[in-house]
Motif scaffolding. Structure first.
Motif, PDB file in Angstrom:
ATOM      1  N   VAL A   1      -1.208   1.041   6.957  1.00  0.00           N
ATOM      2  CA  VAL A   1      -2.091   0.030   7.552  1.00  0.00           C
ATOM      3  C   VAL A   1      -3.529   0.271   7.084  1.00  0.00           C
ATOM      4  CG1 VAL A   1      -3.007  -0.950   9.694  1.00  0.00           C
ATOM      5  CG2 VAL A   1      -0.576  -0.363   9.525  1.00  0.00           C
ATOM      6  N   ASP A   2      -3.969   1.536   7.066  1.00  0.00           N
ATOM      7  CA  ASP A   2      -5.316   1.861   6.579  1.00  0.00           C
ATOM      8  C   ASP A   2      -5.513   1.359   5.151  1.00  0.00           C
ATOM      9  OD1 ASP A   2      -5.865   3.211   8.965  1.00  0.00           O
ATOM     10  OD2 ASP A   2      -5.535   5.207   8.105  1.00  0.00           O
ATOM     11  N   ALA A   3      -4.522   1.613   4.304  1.00  0.00           N
ATOM     12  CA  ALA A   3      -4.609   1.164   2.910  1.00  0.00           C
ATOM     13  C   ALA A   3      -4.682  -0.357   2.848  1.00  0.00           C
ATOM     14  CB  ALA A   3      -3.415   1.686   2.110  1.00  0.00           C
ATOM     15  N   GLY A   4      -3.904  -1.027   3.683  1.00  0.00           N
ATOM     16  CA  GLY A   4      -3.936  -2.486   3.715  1.00  0.00           C
ATOM     17  C   GLY A   4      -5.277  -3.027   4.190  1.00  0.00           C
ATOM     18  N   VAL A   5      -5.858  -2.385   5.186  1.00  0.00           N
ATOM     19  CA  VAL A   5      -7.175  -2.806   5.688  1.00  0.00           C
ATOM     20  C   VAL A   5      -8.211  -2.664   4.575  1.00  0.00           C
ATOM     21  CG1 VAL A   5      -9.055  -2.217   7.287  1.00  0.00           C
ATOM     22  CG2 VAL A   5      -6.695  -2.362   8.125  1.00  0.00           C
ATOM     23  N   GLU A   6      -8.230  -1.523   3.921  1.00  0.00           N
ATOM     24  CA  GLU A   6      -9.181  -1.306   2.823  1.00  0.00           C
ATOM     25  C   GLU A   6      -8.981  -2.343   1.721  1.00  0.00           C
ATOM     26  OE1 GLU A   6      -8.963   2.739   1.443  1.00  0.00           O
ATOM     27  OE2 GLU A   6      -9.193   3.518   3.487  1.00  0.00           O
ATOM     28  N   LEU A   7      -7.737  -2.634   1.408  1.00  0.00           N
ATOM     29  CA  LEU A   7      -7.420  -3.584   0.348  1.00  0.00           C
ATOM     30  C   LEU A   7      -7.863  -4.999   0.705  1.00  0.00           C
ATOM     31  CD1 LEU A   7      -6.048  -3.931  -2.417  1.00  0.00           C
ATOM     32  CD2 LEU A   7      -3.889  -4.228  -1.201  1.00  0.00           C
TER      33      LEU A   7
ATOM     34  N   GLY B   1      -9.342  -9.056  -0.716  1.00  0.00           N
ATOM     35  CA  GLY B   1      -8.875 -10.286  -0.102  1.00  0.00           C
ATOM     36  C   GLY B   1      -7.379 -10.321   0.147  1.00  0.00           C
ATOM     37  N   VAL B   2      -6.966 -11.381   0.806  1.00  0.00           N
ATOM     38  CA  VAL B   2      -5.580 -11.542   1.240  1.00  0.00           C
ATOM     39  C   VAL B   2      -4.613 -11.543   0.070  1.00  0.00           C
ATOM     40  CG1 VAL B   2      -3.982 -13.138   2.381  1.00  0.00           C
ATOM     41  CG2 VAL B   2      -6.243 -12.760   3.342  1.00  0.00           C
ATOM     42  N   GLN B   3      -4.986 -12.174  -1.028  1.00  0.00           N
ATOM     43  CA  GLN B   3      -4.080 -12.290  -2.166  1.00  0.00           C
ATOM     44  C   GLN B   3      -3.680 -10.937  -2.748  1.00  0.00           C
ATOM     45  OE1 GLN B   3      -7.303 -13.153  -2.175  1.00  0.00           O
ATOM     46  NE2 GLN B   3      -8.180 -11.907  -3.800  1.00  0.00           N
ATOM     47  N   ALA B   4      -4.437  -9.892  -2.486  1.00  0.00           N
ATOM     48  CA  ALA B   4      -4.137  -8.566  -3.031  1.00  0.00           C
ATOM     49  C   ALA B   4      -3.137  -7.782  -2.180  1.00  0.00           C
ATOM     50  CB  ALA B   4      -5.428  -7.758  -3.164  1.00  0.00           C
ATOM     51  N   LEU B   5      -2.770  -8.297  -1.018  1.00  0.00           N
ATOM     52  CA  LEU B   5      -1.937  -7.551  -0.066  1.00  0.00           C
ATOM     53  C   LEU B   5      -0.445  -7.589  -0.419  1.00  0.00           C
ATOM     54  CD1 LEU B   5      -3.609  -8.467   3.332  1.00  0.00           C
ATOM     55  CD2 LEU B   5      -3.628  -6.253   2.180  1.00  0.00           C
ATOM     56  N   THR B   6      -0.106  -6.988  -1.522  1.00  0.00           N
ATOM     57  CA  THR B   6       1.307  -6.857  -1.876  1.00  0.00           C
ATOM     58  C   THR B   6       1.818  -5.514  -1.374  1.00  0.00           C
ATOM     59  OG1 THR B   6       0.869  -5.815  -4.011  1.00  0.00           O
ATOM     60  CG2 THR B   6       0.946  -8.246  -3.969  1.00  0.00           C
ATOM     61  N   LEU B   7       3.114  -5.431  -1.122  1.00  0.00           N
ATOM     62  CA  LEU B   7       3.703  -4.164  -0.683  1.00  0.00           C
ATOM     63  C   LEU B   7       3.460  -3.077  -1.719  1.00  0.00           C
ATOM     64  CD1 LEU B   7       7.097  -5.295   0.867  1.00  0.00           C
ATOM     65  CD2 LEU B   7       5.109  -4.403   2.074  1.00  0.00           C
ATOM     66  N   ARG B   8       3.639  -3.418  -2.962  1.00  0.00           N
ATOM     67  CA  ARG B   8       3.480  -2.440  -4.049  1.00  0.00           C
ATOM     68  C   ARG B   8       2.048  -1.880  -4.093  1.00  0.00           C
ATOM     69  NH1 ARG B   8       6.718  -1.166  -8.360  1.00  0.00           N
ATOM     70  NH2 ARG B   8       8.124  -2.867  -7.855  1.00  0.00           N
ATOM     71  N   GLU B   9       1.053  -2.762  -3.973  1.00  0.00           N
ATOM     72  CA  GLU B   9      -0.336  -2.298  -4.049  1.00  0.00           C
ATOM     73  C   GLU B   9      -0.725  -1.494  -2.807  1.00  0.00           C
ATOM     74  OE1 GLU B   9      -4.073  -1.470  -5.573  1.00  0.00           O
ATOM     75  OE2 GLU B   9      -2.202  -2.064  -6.541  1.00  0.00           O
ATOM     76  N   ILE B  10      -0.252  -1.916  -1.652  1.00  0.00           N
ATOM     77  CA  ILE B  10      -0.539  -1.147  -0.433  1.00  0.00           C
ATOM     78  C   ILE B  10       0.083   0.247  -0.560  1.00  0.00           C
ATOM     79  CG2 ILE B  10      -0.079  -0.981   2.051  1.00  0.00           C
ATOM     80  CD1 ILE B  10      -0.296  -4.096   2.097  1.00  0.00           C
TER      81      ILE B  10
ATOM     82  N   GLU C   1      -9.785 -14.014   7.068  1.00  0.00           N
ATOM     83  CA  GLU C   1      -8.819 -14.970   6.530  1.00  0.00           C
ATOM     84  C   GLU C   1      -7.398 -14.579   6.932  1.00  0.00           C
ATOM     85  OE1 GLU C   1      -6.985 -16.681   2.370  1.00  0.00           O
ATOM     86  OE2 GLU C   1      -8.864 -15.571   2.277  1.00  0.00           O
ATOM     87  N   LEU C   2      -7.070 -13.303   6.786  1.00  0.00           N
ATOM     88  CA  LEU C   2      -5.728 -12.848   7.138  1.00  0.00           C
ATOM     89  C   LEU C   2      -5.423 -13.101   8.614  1.00  0.00           C
ATOM     90  CD1 LEU C   2      -3.070 -11.362   6.488  1.00  0.00           C
ATOM     91  CD2 LEU C   2      -4.272  -9.225   7.064  1.00  0.00           C
ATOM     92  N   MET C   3      -6.373 -12.812   9.480  1.00  0.00           N
ATOM     93  CA  MET C   3      -6.158 -12.914  10.921  1.00  0.00           C
ATOM     94  C   MET C   3      -5.736 -14.306  11.370  1.00  0.00           C
ATOM     95  SD  MET C   3      -9.452 -10.625  12.025  1.00  0.00           S
ATOM     96  CE  MET C   3      -9.587 -11.329  13.659  1.00  0.00           C
ATOM     97  N   PHE C   4      -6.171 -15.314  10.652  1.00  0.00           N
ATOM     98  CA  PHE C   4      -5.882 -16.679  11.081  1.00  0.00           C
ATOM     99  C   PHE C   4      -4.887 -17.393  10.168  1.00  0.00           C
ATOM    100  CE2 PHE C   4      -9.880 -15.475  12.996  1.00  0.00           C
ATOM    101  CZ  PHE C   4      -9.571 -15.700  14.324  1.00  0.00           C
ATOM    102  N   ARG C   5      -4.216 -16.626   9.335  1.00  0.00           N
ATOM    103  CA  ARG C   5      -3.178 -17.183   8.465  1.00  0.00           C
ATOM    104  C   ARG C   5      -1.823 -17.007   9.140  1.00  0.00           C
ATOM    105  NH1 ARG C   5      -3.686 -17.519   2.882  1.00  0.00           N
ATOM    106  NH2 ARG C   5      -1.570 -18.333   3.103  1.00  0.00           N
ATOM    107  N   HIS C   6      -1.531 -17.847  10.097  1.00  0.00           N
ATOM    108  CA  HIS C   6      -0.276 -17.725  10.835  1.00  0.00           C
ATOM    109  C   HIS C   6       0.941 -17.948   9.956  1.00  0.00           C
ATOM    110  CE1 HIS C   6      -1.928 -16.937  14.790  1.00  0.00           C
ATOM    111  NE2 HIS C   6      -2.926 -17.687  14.399  1.00  0.00           N
ATOM    112  N   ASP C   7       0.731 -18.524   8.778  1.00  0.00           N
ATOM    113  CA  ASP C   7       1.835 -18.641   7.834  1.00  0.00           C
ATOM    114  C   ASP C   7       2.192 -17.284   7.224  1.00  0.00           C
ATOM    115  OD1 ASP C   7      -0.719 -18.764   6.531  1.00  0.00           O
ATOM    116  OD2 ASP C   7       0.240 -19.492   4.708  1.00  0.00           O
ATOM    117  N   LEU C   8       1.273 -16.310   7.318  1.00  0.00           N
ATOM    118  CA  LEU C   8       1.510 -14.975   6.779  1.00  0.00           C
ATOM    119  C   LEU C   8       1.810 -13.930   7.848  1.00  0.00           C
ATOM    120  CD1 LEU C   8      -1.351 -14.677   4.124  1.00  0.00           C
ATOM    121  CD2 LEU C   8       1.041 -15.308   3.749  1.00  0.00           C
TER     122      LEU C   8
END
Length: 192
Positions: free
Chosen positions: A13-19, A24-33, A104-111
């Motif tokens: 989660v820390d890595a995802g927050v930093e990313l 931005g949201v588009q960078a949040l792939t499982l592989r990159e996290i 952006e992530l917080m309000f992307r209910h599609d994600l």
């Protein structure tokens, strides 16, 4: 879940927050996290069964931070509902501008899985506070509808300000004046 498992879960989660904050949201792939957390690309699946669950855990951190900012702003504003609403609007918009990817992530209910990991338990009370303040200022109105319209407007201001579009359109960099203007549309001015 053991301490080491909980630690790795938090590390992801820390890595995802930093990313999300840096790219931005588009960078949040499982592989990159996983790469940023220093674990194998399959490791996130052991702790988060779906990508949506991991994104939801990251967004939850944003909601917690936004709630803390709102709490501080409201405490400093005192008991006057207009001062409270102004403080809440400022805290919300400052978060939107300063933490753009997270916002952006917080309000992307599609994600996200908004009913999971306590996201609603963090987002709905914040909206409830906004509605309560609107109701105290405008007892003649349906506070939920006015609050919803105000929130949507603030959200749009946050997005457009973050992109630099709103400043260009209105010819002003005066963020405080923009907040006052938005609030006056929904709850009037002090002199009314």
């Amino acid at each position: 879940m053991g301490d080491s498992e909980a630690g790795l879960r938090e590390q992801l989660v820390d890595a995802g927050v930093e990313l999300v904050l840096s790219e931005g949201v588009q960078a949040l792939t499982l592989r990159e996290i996983a790469r940023r957390a220093g674990v194998s690309h399959g490791a996130p699946r052991r702790y988060f069964p779906t990508h949506l669950e991991l994104l939801s855990a990251i967004a939850r951190r944003g909601f917690v931070e936004l709630a803390e900012r709102a709490d501080r702003a409201l405490a400093q504003a005192g008991t006057d509902p207009r001062a409270g609403l102004t403080a809440l609007a400022h805290a919300y918009l400052r978060f939107a501008v300063e933490r753009r990817g997270m916002y952006e992530l917080m309000f992307r209910h599609d994600l996200l899985e908004s009913g999971h990991l306590g996201l609603r338990e963090h987002s709905l009370p914040l909206f409830g506070r906004l509605v309560e303040l609107v109701g105290r200022i405008r007892p003649d109105a349906d506070a939920r509808l006015v609050g919803g319209a105000l929130w949507a407007n603030l959200h749009g201001v946050g997005q457009l300000w973050g992109w630099g579009s709103l400043q260009l359109a209105v010819g002003s960099e005066d963020f405080d004046r923009m907040v006052r203007t938005v609030l006056s549309v929904y709850v009037g001015t002090d002199s009314e």
